[in-house]
Design a protein around this motif. Sequence first.
Motif, mmCIF file in Angstrom:
data_model
loop_
_atom_site.group_PDB
_atom_site.id
_atom_site.type_symbol
_atom_site.label_atom_id
_atom_site.label_comp_id
_atom_site.label_asym_id
_atom_site.label_seq_id
_atom_site.Cartn_x
_atom_site.Cartn_y
_atom_site.Cartn_z
ATOM 1 N N TRP A 93 0.823 -1.214 0.000
ATOM 2 C CA TRP A 93 0.000 0.000 0.000
ATOM 3 C C TRP A 93 0.856 1.262 0.000
ATOM 4 N N SER A 94 2.155 1.088 0.276
ATOM 5 C CA SER A 94 3.077 2.230 0.184
ATOM 6 C C SER A 94 3.484 2.502 -1.260
ATOM 7 N N LEU A 95 3.309 1.516 -2.145
ATOM 8 C CA LEU A 95 3.836 1.626 -3.517
ATOM 9 C C LEU A 95 3.280 2.832 -4.279
ATOM 10 N N PRO A 96 1.932 3.035 -4.333
ATOM 11 C CA PRO A 96 1.440 4.206 -5.083
ATOM 12 C C PRO A 96 1.980 5.518 -4.517
ATOM 13 N N ILE A 151 10.525 10.053 11.095
ATOM 14 C CA ILE A 151 9.184 9.464 11.183
ATOM 15 C C ILE A 151 9.273 7.943 11.064
ATOM 16 N N ASN A 152 10.098 7.469 10.124
ATOM 17 C CA ASN A 152 10.244 6.032 9.898
ATOM 18 C C ASN A 152 10.816 5.326 11.133
ATOM 19 N N THR A 173 6.573 1.908 7.178
ATOM 20 C CA THR A 173 6.880 2.381 5.822
ATOM 21 C C THR A 173 5.680 3.112 5.227
ATOM 22 N N PHE A 174 4.460 2.547 5.433
ATOM 23 C CA PHE A 174 3.244 3.180 4.910
ATOM 24 C C PHE A 174 3.025 4.540 5.575
ATOM 25 N N SER A 175 3.180 4.580 6.894
ATOM 26 C CA SER A 175 2.991 5.850 7.635
ATOM 27 C C SER A 175 3.958 6.915 7.140
ATOM 28 N N SER A 185 5.420 7.000 4.181
ATOM 29 C CA SER A 185 5.072 7.357 2.794
ATOM 30 C C SER A 185 3.934 8.363 2.744
ATOM 31 N N VAL A 186 2.923 8.171 3.606
ATOM 32 C CA VAL A 186 1.807 9.129 3.689
ATOM 33 C C VAL A 186 2.338 10.501 4.107
ATOM 34 N N ALA A 187 3.199 10.510 5.128
ATOM 35 C CA ALA A 187 3.742 11.776 5.636
ATOM 36 C C ALA A 187 4.571 12.492 4.570
ATOM 37 N N ILE A 188 5.351 11.738 3.794
ATOM 38 C CA ILE A 188 6.217 12.349 2.780
ATOM 39 C C ILE A 188 5.388 12.966 1.655
#
Length: 465
Positions: A145-148, A179-180, A206-208, A210-213
């Motif tokens: 889910w981090s990919l997109p 954050i990571n 990783t997902f969290s 990616s959202v933050a970035i």
Amino acid sequence: MQHAAHTQAPGWKAEMRETLRLAGPLALANLLQMLTYAIDVIFIARLGSQELAASALAVALFGLIVWSLQALTGAVAPIMAAEIGARGPALRPVRRAMRMALWLSLAVSVVGIALCLLIGPISRATGQDLAITAFATSYMWVLVWSLPLMVITGVQRSFVATLGRPIFATAITAVGILINAAANYAFIFGNWGAPALGLPGAAVATFSTSVAIVAMYALAIRLDPRLHRYRIMGFFWRPDWQRLAEIVRIGTPIAITVLAEAGVFGAAAFIMGRIGALELAAHTLAINLAAFAFQVPFGVGQAATIRVGYFYGARDAGGMGRAGWMGIAIGTGFMALSGLAMIVAPELLLSAYIDVSAPENAALVSTASALLLVAAAFALSDAVQSVAAGALRGLKDTRIPMWIAIFSYWVPGFGLAMWLGLATSLGASGVWIGLATGLTVAAALLLWRWKTRERLGLTQRSGER
């Protein structure tokens, strides 16, 4: 006008300053990205060797797919650079290019997720341990889910760099590391009231992150006046099929080139495994050091794409030449220093990974040091081919460089690596001599193509050829 600042660089000294201003933050962001992956490994390693092996298996597939898709959608950078060079600030053309790059990011991410979810069948087909396969599958189901978000981040990064704000990429990646680390600490081990998820917790981290970035890039673009004036989300529903086709046409060969290069290094690891466990471990250490050093010329190559793209749009052949040659000189100069360090102080470099004074590591240090001697030559060729390919991308020239890469890596490169590694006494060093040969052939051919760019008609804009 805005594009004047980008394209009116009157000489070599000014070009060096502009290239370093752009390349420095991009190279630092690349290095920080590697640190992000290292932090994941540090936290996951505390769970146990099976979890660490499973994450390595999943990340090998996930990383290859993400990197390829970012290479595909990253073709928006030379397109935007050419538009700014031609008629800066080029608000509408840049907005349309960004819109179609974001559309493409969402579309290809669906394919990317589907490929990542094949981790189970791929692991079983390659004979991986069933327990490790189960761990890798559970990790991947969350990680995908981090990919997109990562593909979208690549497009956002191209936008801020092309518009002269590369420092945002550095700052956002640096905050992402914090954050990571915090999210790994919370979700893997159940700290700060979070659930203890074990290995899937690393994927949640990783997902969290990616959202933050993505959110930080969106905020930076919104708050910076130069970036906000493009209103990249305006009329988001309107298609521009011609622009989308251009991104796919330029980007697909770049993505295939990434797959060809990553594939040959992956195949080299399998040859090392055939030679012996010691050689594979030494290869892993040496390739990590080489990859760390490579992030600088990789950033210079990204800068060269943008700098050459500005002059390409402005139809300034002299500027294109200065931008490309300056990028090649800077990238090669840095890697010459890195190569010297590999020759003069291999044990100092290896001490970042292992205790070089421990008697049980003596054979590993000796083998890895021998590989670093070859890596010194390897590093120079890698810098030249990477920055020359970046400069050619600024001219929207990607198809022939793709064929050069496939041929160079897989025919002289992998062919020689297999023969020297498995059929001669050179062993592990022979594999690296093969890899260095492939990179050197690629560097020579790409350098020749860059040198003959005017004769080949590459400096004329697409519609004028």
